[in-house]
Design a protein around this motif. Structure first.
Motif, PDB file in Angstrom:
ATOM      1  N   ALA A  76       0.848  -1.198   0.000  1.00  0.00           N
ATOM      2  CA  ALA A  76       0.000   0.000   0.000  1.00  0.00           C
ATOM      3  C   ALA A  76       0.883   1.246   0.000  1.00  0.00           C
ATOM      4  O   ALA A  76       1.678   1.457   0.922  1.00  0.00           O
ATOM      5  CB  ALA A  76      -0.919  -0.004   1.220  1.00  0.00           C
ATOM      6  N   HIS A  77       0.721   2.081  -1.022  1.00  0.00           N
ATOM      7  CA  HIS A  77       1.545   3.287  -1.133  1.00  0.00           C
ATOM      8  C   HIS A  77       0.709   4.561  -1.171  1.00  0.00           C
ATOM      9  O   HIS A  77       1.241   5.642  -1.430  1.00  0.00           O
ATOM     10  CB  HIS A  77       2.419   3.212  -2.397  1.00  0.00           C
ATOM     11  CG  HIS A  77       3.369   2.055  -2.370  1.00  0.00           C
ATOM     12  ND1 HIS A  77       4.396   1.936  -1.453  1.00  0.00           N
ATOM     13  CD2 HIS A  77       3.432   0.925  -3.136  1.00  0.00           C
ATOM     14  CE1 HIS A  77       5.058   0.816  -1.659  1.00  0.00           C
ATOM     15  NE2 HIS A  77       4.495   0.161  -2.675  1.00  0.00           N
ATOM     16  N   ASP A  78      -0.569   4.451  -0.926  1.00  0.00           N
ATOM     17  CA  ASP A  78      -1.430   5.633  -0.878  1.00  0.00           C
ATOM     18  C   ASP A  78      -2.606   5.310   0.048  1.00  0.00           C
ATOM     19  O   ASP A  78      -2.822   4.141   0.402  1.00  0.00           O
ATOM     20  CB  ASP A  78      -1.941   6.001  -2.279  1.00  0.00           C
ATOM     21  CG  ASP A  78      -2.756   4.884  -2.910  1.00  0.00           C
ATOM     22  OD1 ASP A  78      -3.917   4.694  -2.489  1.00  0.00           O
ATOM     23  OD2 ASP A  78      -2.224   4.192  -3.801  1.00  0.00           O
ATOM     24  N   PRO A  79      -3.353   6.346   0.481  1.00  0.00           N
ATOM     25  CA  PRO A  79      -4.430   6.101   1.453  1.00  0.00           C
ATOM     26  C   PRO A  79      -5.476   5.102   0.994  1.00  0.00           C
ATOM     27  O   PRO A  79      -5.955   4.285   1.795  1.00  0.00           O
ATOM     28  CB  PRO A  79      -5.037   7.501   1.642  1.00  0.00           C
ATOM     29  CG  PRO A  79      -3.922   8.442   1.341  1.00  0.00           C
ATOM     30  CD  PRO A  79      -3.139   7.789   0.236  1.00  0.00           C
ATOM     31  N   VAL A  80      -5.830   5.115  -0.292  1.00  0.00           N
ATOM     32  CA  VAL A  80      -6.882   4.208  -0.759  1.00  0.00           C
ATOM     33  C   VAL A  80      -6.409   2.759  -0.696  1.00  0.00           C
ATOM     34  O   VAL A  80      -7.099   1.876  -0.163  1.00  0.00           O
ATOM     35  CB  VAL A  80      -7.320   4.569  -2.191  1.00  0.00           C
ATOM     36  CG1 VAL A  80      -8.308   3.535  -2.723  1.00  0.00           C
ATOM     37  CG2 VAL A  80      -7.963   5.952  -2.210  1.00  0.00           C
ATOM     38  N   SER A  81      -5.224   2.494  -1.213  1.00  0.00           N
ATOM     39  CA  SER A  81      -4.733   1.110  -1.189  1.00  0.00           C
ATOM     40  C   SER A  81      -4.466   0.643   0.229  1.00  0.00           C
ATOM     41  O   SER A  81      -4.601  -0.546   0.538  1.00  0.00           O
ATOM     42  CB  SER A  81      -3.473   0.980  -2.042  1.00  0.00           C
ATOM     43  OG  SER A  81      -2.438   1.823  -1.531  1.00  0.00           O
TER      44      SER A  81
ATOM     45  N   THR B 219      -0.576  -0.509  10.746  1.00  0.00           N
ATOM     46  CA  THR B 219      -1.209   0.516   9.909  1.00  0.00           C
ATOM     47  C   THR B 219      -0.591   1.880  10.169  1.00  0.00           C
ATOM     48  O   THR B 219      -0.350   2.663   9.239  1.00  0.00           O
ATOM     49  CB  THR B 219      -2.719   0.542  10.183  1.00  0.00           C
ATOM     50  OG1 THR B 219      -3.260  -0.772  10.003  1.00  0.00           O
ATOM     51  CG2 THR B 219      -3.419   1.503   9.247  1.00  0.00           C
ATOM     52  N   LEU B 220      -0.343   2.206  11.442  1.00  0.00           N
ATOM     53  CA  LEU B 220       0.314   3.475  11.772  1.00  0.00           C
ATOM     54  C   LEU B 220       1.698   3.530  11.125  1.00  0.00           C
ATOM     55  O   LEU B 220       2.110   4.580  10.598  1.00  0.00           O
ATOM     56  CB  LEU B 220       0.430   3.628  13.283  1.00  0.00           C
ATOM     57  CG  LEU B 220      -0.873   3.928  14.043  1.00  0.00           C
ATOM     58  CD1 LEU B 220      -0.657   3.796  15.550  1.00  0.00           C
ATOM     59  CD2 LEU B 220      -1.381   5.328  13.708  1.00  0.00           C
ATOM     60  N   ARG B 221       2.413   2.426  11.157  1.00  0.00           N
ATOM     61  CA  ARG B 221       3.745   2.406  10.544  1.00  0.00           C
ATOM     62  C   ARG B 221       3.656   2.608   9.034  1.00  0.00           C
ATOM     63  O   ARG B 221       4.442   3.359   8.440  1.00  0.00           O
ATOM     64  CB  ARG B 221       4.450   1.098  10.873  1.00  0.00           C
ATOM     65  CG  ARG B 221       4.795   0.955  12.349  1.00  0.00           C
ATOM     66  CD  ARG B 221       5.474  -0.381  12.656  1.00  0.00           C
ATOM     67  NE  ARG B 221       5.728  -0.508  14.097  1.00  0.00           N
ATOM     68  CZ  ARG B 221       6.294  -1.563  14.671  1.00  0.00           C
ATOM     69  NH1 ARG B 221       6.670  -2.600  13.914  1.00  0.00           N
ATOM     70  NH2 ARG B 221       6.495  -1.592  15.971  1.00  0.00           N
ATOM     71  N   SER B 222       2.685   1.953   8.407  1.00  0.00           N
ATOM     72  CA  SER B 222       2.532   2.113   6.959  1.00  0.00           C
ATOM     73  C   SER B 222       2.116   3.540   6.617  1.00  0.00           C
ATOM     74  O   SER B 222       2.600   4.126   5.632  1.00  0.00           O
ATOM     75  CB  SER B 222       1.488   1.122   6.435  1.00  0.00           C
ATOM     76  OG  SER B 222       1.922  -0.204   6.602  1.00  0.00           O
ATOM     77  N   ALA B 223       1.208   4.106   7.407  1.00  0.00           N
ATOM     78  CA  ALA B 223       0.765   5.479   7.151  1.00  0.00           C
ATOM     79  C   ALA B 223       1.922   6.458   7.320  1.00  0.00           C
ATOM     80  O   ALA B 223       2.069   7.418   6.539  1.00  0.00           O
ATOM     81  CB  ALA B 223      -0.373   5.838   8.104  1.00  0.00           C
ATOM     82  N   LEU B 224       2.761   6.222   8.335  1.00  0.00           N
ATOM     83  CA  LEU B 224       3.910   7.103   8.532  1.00  0.00           C
ATOM     84  C   LEU B 224       4.889   6.962   7.365  1.00  0.00           C
ATOM     85  O   LEU B 224       5.472   7.960   6.895  1.00  0.00           O
ATOM     86  CB  LEU B 224       4.595   6.781   9.858  1.00  0.00           C
ATOM     87  CG  LEU B 224       5.819   7.648  10.213  1.00  0.00           C
ATOM     88  CD1 LEU B 224       5.451   9.128  10.227  1.00  0.00           C
ATOM     89  CD2 LEU B 224       6.391   7.229  11.561  1.00  0.00           C
ATOM     90  N   ALA B 225       5.054   5.754   6.870  1.00  0.00           N
ATOM     91  CA  ALA B 225       5.948   5.554   5.717  1.00  0.00           C
ATOM     92  C   ALA B 225       5.428   6.315   4.500  1.00  0.00           C
ATOM     93  O   ALA B 225       6.213   6.922   3.753  1.00  0.00           O
ATOM     94  CB  ALA B 225       6.071   4.064   5.406  1.00  0.00           C
ATOM     95  N   ILE B 226       4.113   6.297   4.280  1.00  0.00           N
ATOM     96  CA  ILE B 226       3.526   7.048   3.165  1.00  0.00           C
ATOM     97  C   ILE B 226       3.761   8.541   3.358  1.00  0.00           C
ATOM     98  O   ILE B 226       4.116   9.270   2.417  1.00  0.00           O
ATOM     99  CB  ILE B 226       2.023   6.738   3.046  1.00  0.00           C
ATOM    100  CG1 ILE B 226       1.813   5.273   2.642  1.00  0.00           C
ATOM    101  CG2 ILE B 226       1.349   7.667   2.047  1.00  0.00           C
ATOM    102  CD1 ILE B 226       0.359   4.819   2.695  1.00  0.00           C
TER     103      ILE B 226
END
Length: 1001
Positions: free
Chosen positions: A136-141, A178-185
């Motif tokens: 996932a590289h954007d909010p939608v994905s 999810t927080l980690r992925s969101a921070l990475a984005i």
């Protein structure tokens, strides 16, 4: 339709397997989608094992339909039949979660994530969730990937592979990933900010405690420091960079996209709350907690845990603050402060939700959590084994250390697990943040079955819930003891501060049943040197007297405190009460008159402003056109049908409060507004206001549904016909909306297309209006349609004409006397009423056989529907002289003489009765007796709803509620006996008239 005695074997098996709508299920099973597995007993058994077999079957059909081709469909069905783990998981989810069924329908390939059943699949950790989210590289994905992970987690939950504590821990791990992925984005979008700062994300609350819900705010605190290699970067620049990253992370998780939202990230537990900076350095955090933090802030830090970003910085934060957490118990008044926090939570629950609150209410989850946390903070200073952020782990440690008895701990553990399981399954259904136990039997049945209660799921669920809640409340009181507080109250400006004993005596003399609680409210409202406290000290002596004139002074004061807490910092609120004399008295009357009006006000406290109009104009009912214009404007601004109906409900909530407040003030009276003498006019005003508001709400809902589904115009003309009390402009606060739906295809549109559109409109309207909400329910009841529950929900005008011409029964002509257009195409509504006029106002009147049938129907209704154990003489609908007696008598006169007497051609009971009197069909004395009985019965019904917050057709049995009904009806000062005697006496007189006019006696 198959006759009742000749049901198919499949139909019978479906009922046996737990389906509630076996006819619909049979059609779905026979449909084209499930042809490859038709008749397979494995599928039927698996569906019957789910929480809601009907829901599971619908979800399965939708999933099959969504597959991209025949091969994909066949693969899904073959795997489903062959692989029991998949079958249990997939159908289990479909039967428990409508929201995840929607996800699968949108992403039909995601069912394959449920196929694997390996040991590592049983308890994935943060790292495995991170791998699932890595693409996932954007909010939608990210949202799609998150729901995919949630799907696998929920499947293990509903199948019992993991228990409630493991489910909560996995949800917290998924949130961490999810927080980690969101921070990475966020960092990828702003690499210059990421290079400048170290940002640590600290989980708080349930996420920090490894005990997250399916749908919950994720509480966090952010810590920022210069990045290694950033040199002597300016601290302000570093914090700004970290703030941008933190803000972006929050938006990624919180914002709604085409795939919905994940969950809100809430940073309000940070120093200074929402008024403080979003990100602070470690030294800034430490300085705040050392100098300014309040007791509750240290209690919140019990669950602090680094989860994302720079984990070493996060651990530094936790290590630096933990010593302060374990010193907080040494503060003055520490225990009292913690106890007060818990009481405040309970006091702020809307009155109508207290009995349904799983989390905040007495006997709820918070009772366990606060008791455990208080004991942790008191004893954890010297015993490090108690310092867990997870409630059940801490409870186990408290029992092991001897701080809590093992039996008590076991009971609390059992109760907490059961309540959390209920909470999880309630939220899982639609993935909505709620802690309220549903009221609908279908929801309760699904909930009970999901928890393994299959024999009598509704009764079993309610019984177990109440038992566990009682255990929690008892043990909470035992552990979370409350010492006597040295509370005082200033009862007048300049008056000396009373001792607790003297203040208590004063309150007892005024009639307060719980003077200790009243003292606490007064102290909270009037203590301090602020301007707000000074105004409260001016108001409270008078308000206490007004509250004392009600049947429940304690409730009045509690409600006033709630409103004041909600609006105390609003500049106009206290000025309104101080400077406009009517406003304070009006508010006192409304807050102490029962549950409904205060409950409405608590959800929209700004409506207090309606009470301040000096001439009462703020309480004047608004007309149908004005209401509909506002509702349609609100619907027009909303993005989607769901938000549109929410907006319409907001208007309805405020206007219901306006109507209820005006009703209470007119019935109780104030110094500036004496009691309204014409009770009939008051009843008419309430009925018209609630009916107009219901019509406007339906009009708004219809507009929202049509707009979302078809744009500007529906392919068929569509009208809603009000029936019963709705059509008669006589709705009460708790009445359902009886309706008929009629449509007529537009030019060039075939009947099938038009019919499909009309049915979709009806289904969507009913769905949207039935979505659980804290607002008073608005239930659409279409059972008065042709063929009743067995008939189609909506018909064309031509179909109605054919049915009424050939099949209409006596009861339908009777019911149509109240039919009136209320929403949709007005011209079509007019043509419908023209169509039915010959039925309800027949030339020559009904024959004697029809009259006998009407009398028989009435007698049967009274015999079958009278509640067991109820006193018939006090039943306002079915008892002597009740609503049924008067209405059926008037309606028989309309059927007999409506063709000749124009005044009888009205849907309103009182207007028709007056017309019958004017035409000489009843004497003035008979009309007066019937009118008085009908008005009184209607007022009792309205009073019960105002006082209890729920509808009822009998006088309350609880003494305070009965006294409150008495005051509303004008029987104050302990005259409840006089009220009941007067009601029985009026009922006897009215029944005598009914015997003469209706039964021909």
């Amino acid at each position: 339709m198959t006759a009742p005695g000749r049901r198919s074997s499949t139909f019978t098996r479906l009922l046996r397997h737990g389906f509630t709508d076996a006819s619909a299920a049979e059609r779905l099973l026979d449909g084209e989608e499930l042809t490859p597995v038709r008749g397979d007993p494995v599928l039927l058994d698996a569906l019957g094992a789910t929480a809601d077999p009907d829901l599971a079957l619908i979800g399965l059909v939708r999933l099959v339909e969504a597959q991209p081709g025949t091969t994909a469909r066949r693969e899904l069905l073959d795997t489903l039949i062959a692989a029991k783990p998949l079958r249990d998981r997939l159908l289990g989810v479909l039967g428990a979660s409508e929201a995840l069924a929607d996800h699968l329908a949108r992403h039909p390939g995601d069912w394959r994530t449920l196929v694997t059943y390996e040991p590592r699949d049983l308890h994935p950790g943060v790292e495995e969730f991170e791998r699932c989210l890595a693409a996932a590289h954007d909010p939608v994905s990210l949202r799609v990937a998150y729901r995919r992970c949630l799907l696998t987690l929920a499947a293990r939950d509903v199948c019992g592979t993991i228990d409630v504590a493991e489910t909560a821990a996995e949800l917290a791990d998924l949130a961490t990933a999810t927080l980690r992925s969101a921070l990475a984005i966020a960092e990828a979008a702003a690499p210059e900010d990421a290079a400048l700062c170290r940002l640590a994300v600290i989980a708080m609350g349930k996420c920090g405690g490894h005990e997250l819900n399916y749908v919950s705010d994720v509480d966090v605190i952010f810590v920022g420091e210069p990045a290694e290699g950033a040199g002597d970067a300016d601290e302000t620049k570093v914090v700004r960079a970290a703030t941008r990253l933190a803000s972006h992370l929050m938006r990624i998780c919180s914002e709604t996209t085409v795939e919905g939202s994940i969950w809100p990230v809430d940073a309000n537990l940070r120093p200074e709350g929402r008024n403080g900076p979003l990100v602070r350095t470690l030294s800034s955090h430490l300085a705040y907690y050392q100098r300014w933090a309040k007791t509750w802030e240290f209690q919140a830090l019990l669950k602090a845990r680094p989860v994302a970003g720079d984990l070493s910085l996060g651990q530094e934060y936790v290590d630096a603050l933990q010593p302060l957490v374990w010193q907080v118990a040494e503060r003055d008044n520490f225990v009292a402060d913690v106890q007060q926090m818990r009481r405040r939570v309970v006091e702020n629950i809307p009155v109508g939700e207290v009995d349904r609150q799983l989390k905040l209410g007495p006997g709820g989850l918070r009772d366990v959590e606060f008791a455990v946390q208080l004991l942790q903070l008191v004893h954890g200073r010297a015993d490090a084994s108690l310092r867990s952020g997870t409630t059940l782990d801490a409870l186990e440690a408290l029992a092991a250390g001897g701080y809590v008895g093992r039996v008590d701990a076991a009971h609390l553990d059992d109760a907490y697990r059961f309540l959390r399981s209920m909470e999880h399954r309630i939220q899982l259904h639609r993935l909505r943040r709620t802690h309220l136990v549903p009221q609908d039997d279908a929801d309760l049945r699904r909930l009970g079955r999901s928890l393994g209660l299959r024999t009598d799921p509704v009764a079993g669920l309610l019984r177990e819930w109440r038992q566990h809640a009682a255990v929690v409340r008892r043990l909470h009181e035992k552990l979370f003891y409350r010492p006597l507080l040295d509370a005082v109250a200033q009862l007048a400006p300049g008056e000396a501060r009373l001792s607790p004993e003297a203040a208590r005596e004063r309150l007892v003399a005024l009639g307060y049943a719980d003077p200790a609680a009243a003292l606490r409210h007064l102290e909270a409202l009037a203590s301090g040197v602020t301007r707000k406290a000074a105004i409260q000290r001016t108001l409270l002596p008078v308000l206490l007297g007004w509250f004392a004139e009600s049947a429940d002074p304690d409730a009045g004061l509690l409600n006033f405190r709630k409103v004041s807490d909600a609006l105390g910092n609003t500049p106009w609120y206290l000025r309104l009460l101080r400077d406009e004399g009517a406003a304070a008295e009006n508010l006192a009357r409304v807050l102490s008159a029962g549950r409904l009006a205060p409950d409405l006000l608590m959800r929209a406290p700004e409506a207090v402003a309606l009470l301040g109009d000096g001439d009462g104009g703020g309480l004047a009912p608004r007309g149908r056109a004005q209401l509909e214009a506002e509702v349609l404007a609100a619907v027009g601004r909303a993005d989607g049908a769901g938000p549109a109906v929410t907006a319409a409900r907001g208007v309805r909530r405020r206007e219901l409060f306006r109507t209820a407040a005006a009703d209470i003030i007119a019935s109780y009276g104030t110094e500036s507004r004496p009691v309204e003498a014409d009770r009939g006019a008051l009843v008419d005003r309430v009925g018209a206001a609630v009916s107009d508001l219901t019509a406007a709400t339906l009009a708004g809902t219809l507009r929202a549904v049509v707009r979302d589904g078809w744009g500007a115009e529906l392919p068929t003309r569509f009208a809603i016909i009000g029936m019963g009390r709705f059509g008669g402009h006589e709705l009460g606060y708790g009445s359902d909306a009886d309706v008929l739906f009629v449509h007529e295809p537009r030019d060039g549109v075939d009947e099938r297309t038009a019919g499909d559109a009309a049915n979709r409109v009806v289904a969507e309207m009913r769905r949207l209006l039935q979505i659980p909400s804290a607002d008073p329910p608005l239930l659409i009841d279409a059972d008065l349609r042709p063929e009743g529950k067995s008939g189609p929900m909506v018909r064309t005008l031509k179909s109605y004409a054919a049915y009424y011409r050939r099949w209409s029964l006596t009861w339908e002509s009777h019911a149509l006397l109240r039919a009136e257009w209320v929403a949709g195409d007005e011209e079509l509504g007019r043509r419908f009423t023209e169509l039915i006029d010959p039925l309800r106002y027949p030339a020559g009147g009904p024959g004697e056989d029809a009259v006998r049938e009407i009398r028989r129907l009435k007698a049967r209704m009274e015999s079958e529907r009278m509640p067991r154990g109820a006193d018939p003489k006090l039943h306002v609908k079915l008892g002597p002289g009740g609503l049924s007696d008067v209405e059926w008598t008037v309606q028989l006169a309309q059927l007999r003489h409506g063709h000749e007497v124009a005044g009888l051609r009205t849907t309103r009971t009182r207007a028709a009765l007056a017309a019958a009197c004017g035409a000489g069909l009843v004497t003035e004395e008979q009309a007066e007796i019937l009118d008085e009985a009908w008005v009184l019965a209607t007022r009792v019904r309205n009073a019960v709803m105002l006082v209890r917050g729920r509808a009822g057709d009998t006088f309350p049995s609880e003494s305070r509620e009965l006294a409150a009904v008495g005051r509303y009806l004008g029987y104050g000062d302990g005259r409840v006996g006089d009220m009941l005697d007067a009601y029985r006496r009026g009922g006897r007189r009215a029944r005598g008239v009914v015997d003469e006019l209706f039964y021909g006696g």
